[in-house]
Design a protein around this motif. Structure first.
Motif, PDB file in Angstrom:
ATOM      1  N   ALA A  20      13.576  -4.673  21.151  1.00 56.50           N
ATOM      2  CA  ALA A  20      13.677  -3.419  20.401  1.00 56.50           C
ATOM      3  C   ALA A  20      12.512  -3.295  19.427  1.00 56.50           C
ATOM      4  O   ALA A  20      12.100  -4.264  18.800  1.00 56.50           O
ATOM      5  CB  ALA A  20      14.995  -3.363  19.640  1.00 56.50           C
ATOM      6  N   LYS A  21      11.995  -2.086  19.325  1.00 59.82           N
ATOM      7  CA  LYS A  21      10.853  -1.855  18.437  1.00 59.82           C
ATOM      8  C   LYS A  21      11.316  -1.782  16.991  1.00 59.82           C
ATOM      9  O   LYS A  21      12.404  -1.296  16.692  1.00 59.82           O
ATOM     10  CB  LYS A  21      10.136  -0.580  18.826  1.00 59.82           C
ATOM     11  CG  LYS A  21       9.511  -0.689  20.192  1.00 59.82           C
ATOM     12  CD  LYS A  21       8.706   0.511  20.536  1.00 59.82           C
ATOM     13  CE  LYS A  21       8.206   0.298  21.946  1.00 59.82           C
ATOM     14  NZ  LYS A  21       7.053   0.980  22.290  1.00 59.82           N
ATOM     15  N   VAL A  22      10.472  -2.260  16.109  1.00 58.18           N
ATOM     16  CA  VAL A  22      10.806  -2.311  14.696  1.00 58.18           C
ATOM     17  C   VAL A  22      11.115  -0.921  14.142  1.00 58.18           C
ATOM     18  O   VAL A  22      11.981  -0.768  13.292  1.00 58.18           O
ATOM     19  CB  VAL A  22       9.709  -3.041  13.885  1.00 58.18           C
ATOM     20  CG1 VAL A  22       8.443  -2.227  13.829  1.00 58.18           C
ATOM     21  CG2 VAL A  22      10.185  -3.377  12.493  1.00 58.18           C
ATOM     22  N   GLU A  23      10.434   0.092  14.646  1.00 56.58           N
ATOM     23  CA  GLU A  23      10.679   1.452  14.169  1.00 56.58           C
ATOM     24  C   GLU A  23      12.117   1.871  14.448  1.00 56.58           C
ATOM     25  O   GLU A  23      12.775   2.479  13.612  1.00 56.58           O
ATOM     26  CB  GLU A  23       9.704   2.450  14.814  1.00 56.58           C
ATOM     27  CG  GLU A  23       8.269   2.271  14.394  1.00 56.58           C
ATOM     28  CD  GLU A  23       7.526   1.200  15.190  1.00 56.58           C
ATOM     29  OE1 GLU A  23       8.098   0.576  16.119  1.00 56.58           O
ATOM     30  OE2 GLU A  23       6.343   0.972  14.864  1.00 56.58           O
ATOM     31  N   GLY A  24      12.602   1.557  15.640  1.00 56.42           N
ATOM     32  CA  GLY A  24      13.976   1.886  16.009  1.00 56.42           C
ATOM     33  C   GLY A  24      14.992   1.128  15.186  1.00 56.42           C
ATOM     34  O   GLY A  24      16.015   1.684  14.763  1.00 56.42           O
ATOM     35  N   PHE A  41      12.953  -7.013   5.063  1.00 56.83           N
ATOM     36  CA  PHE A  41      13.309  -8.102   5.964  1.00 56.83           C
ATOM     37  C   PHE A  41      12.605  -9.389   5.559  1.00 56.83           C
ATOM     38  O   PHE A  41      13.231 -10.443   5.439  1.00 56.83           O
ATOM     39  CB  PHE A  41      12.933  -7.738   7.412  1.00 56.83           C
ATOM     40  CG  PHE A  41      13.433  -8.740   8.400  1.00 56.83           C
ATOM     41  CD1 PHE A  41      14.696  -8.615   8.931  1.00 56.83           C
ATOM     42  CD2 PHE A  41      12.644  -9.813   8.791  1.00 56.83           C
ATOM     43  CE1 PHE A  41      15.176  -9.556   9.823  1.00 56.83           C
ATOM     44  CE2 PHE A  41      13.106 -10.754   9.686  1.00 56.83           C
ATOM     45  CZ  PHE A  41      14.388 -10.616  10.209  1.00 56.83           C
ATOM     46  N   ARG A  42      11.330  -9.283   5.296  1.00 58.90           N
ATOM     47  CA  ARG A  42      10.564 -10.476   4.921  1.00 58.90           C
ATOM     48  C   ARG A  42      11.021 -11.017   3.567  1.00 58.90           C
ATOM     49  O   ARG A  42      11.111 -12.230   3.367  1.00 58.90           O
ATOM     50  CB  ARG A  42       9.077 -10.183   4.907  1.00 58.90           C
ATOM     51  CG  ARG A  42       8.287 -11.440   4.707  1.00 58.90           C
ATOM     52  CD  ARG A  42       6.868 -11.279   5.100  1.00 58.90           C
ATOM     53  NE  ARG A  42       6.321 -12.612   5.270  1.00 58.90           N
ATOM     54  CZ  ARG A  42       5.313 -12.901   6.028  1.00 58.90           C
ATOM     55  NH1 ARG A  42       4.740 -11.967   6.720  1.00 58.90           N
ATOM     56  NH2 ARG A  42       4.877 -14.123   6.098  1.00 58.90           N
ATOM     57  N   GLU A  47      10.684 -14.555   6.489  1.00 57.50           N
ATOM     58  CA  GLU A  47       9.901 -14.603   7.721  1.00 57.50           C
ATOM     59  C   GLU A  47       9.790 -13.206   8.313  1.00 57.50           C
ATOM     60  O   GLU A  47      10.514 -12.298   7.930  1.00 57.50           O
ATOM     61  CB  GLU A  47      10.522 -15.569   8.727  1.00 57.50           C
ATOM     62  CG  GLU A  47      11.963 -15.295   9.071  1.00 57.50           C
ATOM     63  CD  GLU A  47      12.604 -16.437   9.842  1.00 57.50           C
ATOM     64  OE1 GLU A  47      11.944 -17.448  10.137  1.00 57.50           O
ATOM     65  OE2 GLU A  47      13.780 -16.306  10.159  1.00 57.50           O
ATOM     66  N   THR A  48       8.856 -13.069   9.246  1.00 54.01           N
ATOM     67  CA  THR A  48       8.688 -11.783   9.908  1.00 54.01           C
ATOM     68  C   THR A  48       9.787 -11.598  10.949  1.00 54.01           C
ATOM     69  O   THR A  48      10.481 -12.551  11.325  1.00 54.01           O
ATOM     70  CB  THR A  48       7.322 -11.695  10.611  1.00 54.01           C
ATOM     71  OG1 THR A  48       7.312 -12.645  11.694  1.00 54.01           O
ATOM     72  CG2 THR A  48       6.171 -11.950   9.655  1.00 54.01           C
ATOM     73  N   LEU A  49       9.904 -10.383  11.452  1.00 50.65           N
ATOM     74  CA  LEU A  49      10.891 -10.108  12.488  1.00 50.65           C
ATOM     75  C   LEU A  49      10.612 -10.938  13.736  1.00 50.65           C
ATOM     76  O   LEU A  49      11.537 -11.485  14.345  1.00 50.65           O
ATOM     77  CB  LEU A  49      10.901  -8.617  12.826  1.00 50.65           C
ATOM     78  CG  LEU A  49      11.904  -8.164  13.882  1.00 50.65           C
ATOM     79  CD1 LEU A  49      13.325  -8.526  13.483  1.00 50.65           C
ATOM     80  CD2 LEU A  49      11.781  -6.673  14.103  1.00 50.65           C
ATOM     81  N   ASP A  50       9.353 -11.065  14.116  1.00 44.32           N
ATOM     82  CA  ASP A  50       9.007 -11.881  15.288  1.00 44.32           C
ATOM     83  C   ASP A  50       9.394 -13.341  15.090  1.00 44.32           C
ATOM     84  O   ASP A  50       9.919 -13.978  16.008  1.00 44.32           O
ATOM     85  CB  ASP A  50       7.519 -11.783  15.610  1.00 44.32           C
ATOM     86  CG  ASP A  50       7.147 -10.462  16.258  1.00 44.32           C
ATOM     87  OD1 ASP A  50       8.045  -9.772  16.787  1.00 44.32           O
ATOM     88  OD2 ASP A  50       5.954 -10.125  16.234  1.00 44.32           O
ATOM     89  N   GLU A  51       9.135 -13.884  13.911  1.00 45.72           N
ATOM     90  CA  GLU A  51       9.521 -15.268  13.626  1.00 45.72           C
ATOM     91  C   GLU A  51      11.033 -15.429  13.702  1.00 45.72           C
ATOM     92  O   GLU A  51      11.548 -16.397  14.272  1.00 45.72           O
ATOM     93  CB  GLU A  51       9.020 -15.683  12.240  1.00 45.72           C
ATOM     94  CG  GLU A  51       7.523 -15.809  12.153  1.00 45.72           C
ATOM     95  CD  GLU A  51       7.023 -15.925  10.724  1.00 45.72           C
ATOM     96  OE1 GLU A  51       5.891 -16.427  10.559  1.00 45.72           O
ATOM     97  OE2 GLU A  51       7.729 -15.523   9.770  1.00 45.72           O
TER      98      GLU A  51
END
Length: 62
Positions: A20-24, A41-42, A47-51
């Motif tokens: 899912a895209k971060v924008e959504g 979120f960070r 951590e980042t969303l990907d992490e």
């Protein structure tokens, strides 16, 4: 943000498709912009969303 609301917030995020895209995600959680979501979120997770997604994937059986 109290512990209960943080838990609910994380649960909502966890049920999202990994791709899912971060924008959504930001819109679904009520953030005005993706940047606002990313910053919060960070700040909350460190951590980042990907992490975060990588850690979820590593800790998910299967």
């Amino acid at each position: 943000m109290n512990q209960r609301s943080l838990s609910v917030w994380r649960q909502r995020l966890c049920v999202r498709r990994p791709g899912a895209k971060v924008e959504g995600i930001a819109v679904d959680l009520g953030y005005a912009t993706a940047l606002a979501f990313i910053a919060m979120f960070r700040r909350l997770t460190g951590e980042t969303l990907d992490e975060y997604r990588r850690h979820l994937k590593q800790n998910t059986p299967g």
